[in-house]
Design an enzyme around this catalytic site. Structure first.
Site, PDB file in Angstrom:
ATOM      1  N   SER A 176       0.822  -1.211   0.000  1.00  0.00           N
ATOM      2  CA  SER A 176       0.000   0.000   0.000  1.00  0.00           C
ATOM      3  C   SER A 176       0.861   1.269   0.000  1.00  0.00           C
ATOM      4  O   SER A 176       1.530   1.557  -0.982  1.00  0.00           O
ATOM      5  CB  SER A 176      -0.954  -0.052   1.196  1.00  0.00           C
ATOM      6  OG  SER A 176      -1.903   0.969   1.154  1.00  0.00           O
ATOM      7  N   HIS A 381      -7.473  -5.715   0.737  1.00  0.00           N
ATOM      8  CA  HIS A 381      -6.286  -4.882   0.915  1.00  0.00           C
ATOM      9  C   HIS A 381      -5.466  -5.308   2.125  1.00  0.00           C
ATOM     10  O   HIS A 381      -4.228  -5.411   2.053  1.00  0.00           O
ATOM     11  CB  HIS A 381      -6.721  -3.421   1.059  1.00  0.00           C
ATOM     12  CG  HIS A 381      -5.606  -2.438   0.939  1.00  0.00           C
ATOM     13  ND1 HIS A 381      -4.962  -2.172  -0.259  1.00  0.00           N
ATOM     14  CD2 HIS A 381      -5.011  -1.626   1.856  1.00  0.00           C
ATOM     15  CE1 HIS A 381      -4.043  -1.254  -0.077  1.00  0.00           C
ATOM     16  NE2 HIS A 381      -4.035  -0.910   1.208  1.00  0.00           N
TER      17      HIS A 381
END
Length: 406
Positions: A176, A381
């Protein structure tokens, strides 16, 4: 802070209220408590029999960053001992690579495969809340976004690892924000591309046009007002790690608490829902370590990216941009300068790194040598850190590719 913090902090308060009234154990019954909640990255590694070193790196602008190194593994059979720098995402820290334990956490998997594992911590998180001259309680400490992490933090850590290991290049893996800051670094300091053997992007975040995270969508809608309010009331540190989060985890998230599902949903609010891959028994440990703190500007910068559709530097407003950049709009990061070999690992159920945005990134990176969609459609995620099958679905692929480039 109202900026970006209003929604999650309200949810945390809701958890505390509900936990105190409905989920708390009966009088005289102790809270279930996993000792891993109290241990930092180094202590966790030592507990499970792994050697660990602590290092401190000072950036060119004075931030002191704490790094952890696993120089070898008791389980490693042979292995190259080649270094890899692993960087966490937004509101995270090095702890997220070890809290799931041996055989599960990414740092353990890499160490067991024989690699020299270096885990970085970006400025402002619980391990790197330090500076040579500025008190971290002063607002001036927090005037950074992930731009500065790419501009200052990553170059300092990479140079330090190279100096300590005597290598001319290293592997890099980021999750990320750890990918965002890498693309910033490689575009602003293209000479660092030669210092990276291969970069592995886990849930890559650059373009965010198709991002669906409710938290980040909320921030993007009110980004100007939130930035103003954050500056006005001096709340520039976002969600610092605290005993409150650990207490919430112990009361609300333990096995048997009927509010455990609420705990899960708060975590999924950021990155996508995948109940099947979440080890709910580990929720109290996760919440004791995450969020690990950040600046408000990190979230605001992402909000700006969502709204603008660009991958570009921080937007200071028309006047501020003119003074800072000599133009009314911030400059885009030039991805054509990211010449390091890059491998993208992404998933269908990622609310922060949308498939179409990853496709756009793939088209613009000049040396992307691989693009791998996680085989499980529900993979989200945060699963890149905490999923039950992250090793089989992601980490083993990374290790296999690393071995090909030794």
């Amino acid at each position: 802070m109202m900026a970006g913090g209003a929604l999650p902090q309200a949810l945390v308060l809701l958890l505390v209220v509900i936990g105190a009234t409905t989920a708390a154990p009966a009088a005289g019954v102790p809270l279930a408590h996993n000792e891993d909640e109290d241990l930092d990255t180094a202590q966790l590694l030592r507990k499970y029999g792994y050697p660990v070193e602590e290092h401190f790196v000072t950036t060119a602008d004075g931030y002191i960053l704490r790094m952890f190194r696993v120089p070898s593994s008791p389980k490693a059979s042979g292995g190259s001992g080649f270094p890899i720098l692993v960087m966490h995402g937004l509101l995270a820290s090095s702890a997220d690579w070890v809290i799931m334990g041996p055989g599960k956490g990414f740092a353990y998997v890499l160490a067991d495969a024989g690699f020299d594992v270096w885990m970085g911590n970006s400025r402002g998180n619980v391990y790197s809340r330090n500076h040579t001259t500025i008190n971290p309680d002063d607002d001036s400490f927090w005037q950074f976004s992930w731009h500065e992490m790419g501009d200052y933090d990553l170059p300092a850590m990479i140079d330090y690892v190279l100096a300590e290991t005597g290598q001319s290049d290293i592997f890099y893996a980021g999750h990320s924000q750890g990918t965002t800051s890498f693309y910033v670094m490689a575009s602003l300091h293209p000479e660092y591309n030669d210092k990276i053997r291969v970069m592995f992007s886990l849930a890559p975040v650059a373009y965010m046009n198709h991002m669906t995270s409710p938290l980040l969508q909320f921030i993007s809608l009110f980004v100007d007002q939130l930035e103003f309010l954050a500056g006005l009331i001096g709340m520039n540190e976002f969600l610092p790690n605290s005993e409150l989060m650990q207490l919430v985890g112990d009361i609300m998230c333990q096995d048997g608490a009927f509010t455990q599902d609420i705990c899960s949903n708060v975590i999924f609010l950021l990155g996508g829902y995948n109940e099947a891959e979440l080890n709910t028994t580990m929720l109290p440990v996760i919440m004791a370590h995450t969020p690990a703190g950040s600046s408000s500007k990190q979230l605001i910068h992402y909000g700006q990216e969502i709204r603008s559709g660009h991958f570009r530097q921080y937007d200071h407003g028309m006047i501020g941009n003119t003074l800072e950049y000599g133009s009314i709009s911030p400059p885009d990061y030039d991805l054509s300068k990211v010449t390091a070999k890059v491998v993208l690992h992404y998933s269908n159920n990622d609310w922060c790194a949308g498939v179409k945005d990853v496709d756009r990134l793939y088209e613009e990176l000049p040396n992307c040598i691989g693009r791998f969609l996680v085989a499980e459609d529900s993979f989200s995620h945060l699963d890149f850190m905490w999923a039950i099958h992250a090793k089989e679905l992601v980490y083993d692929k990374v290790v296999a590719l690393m071995n090909q480039y030794l």
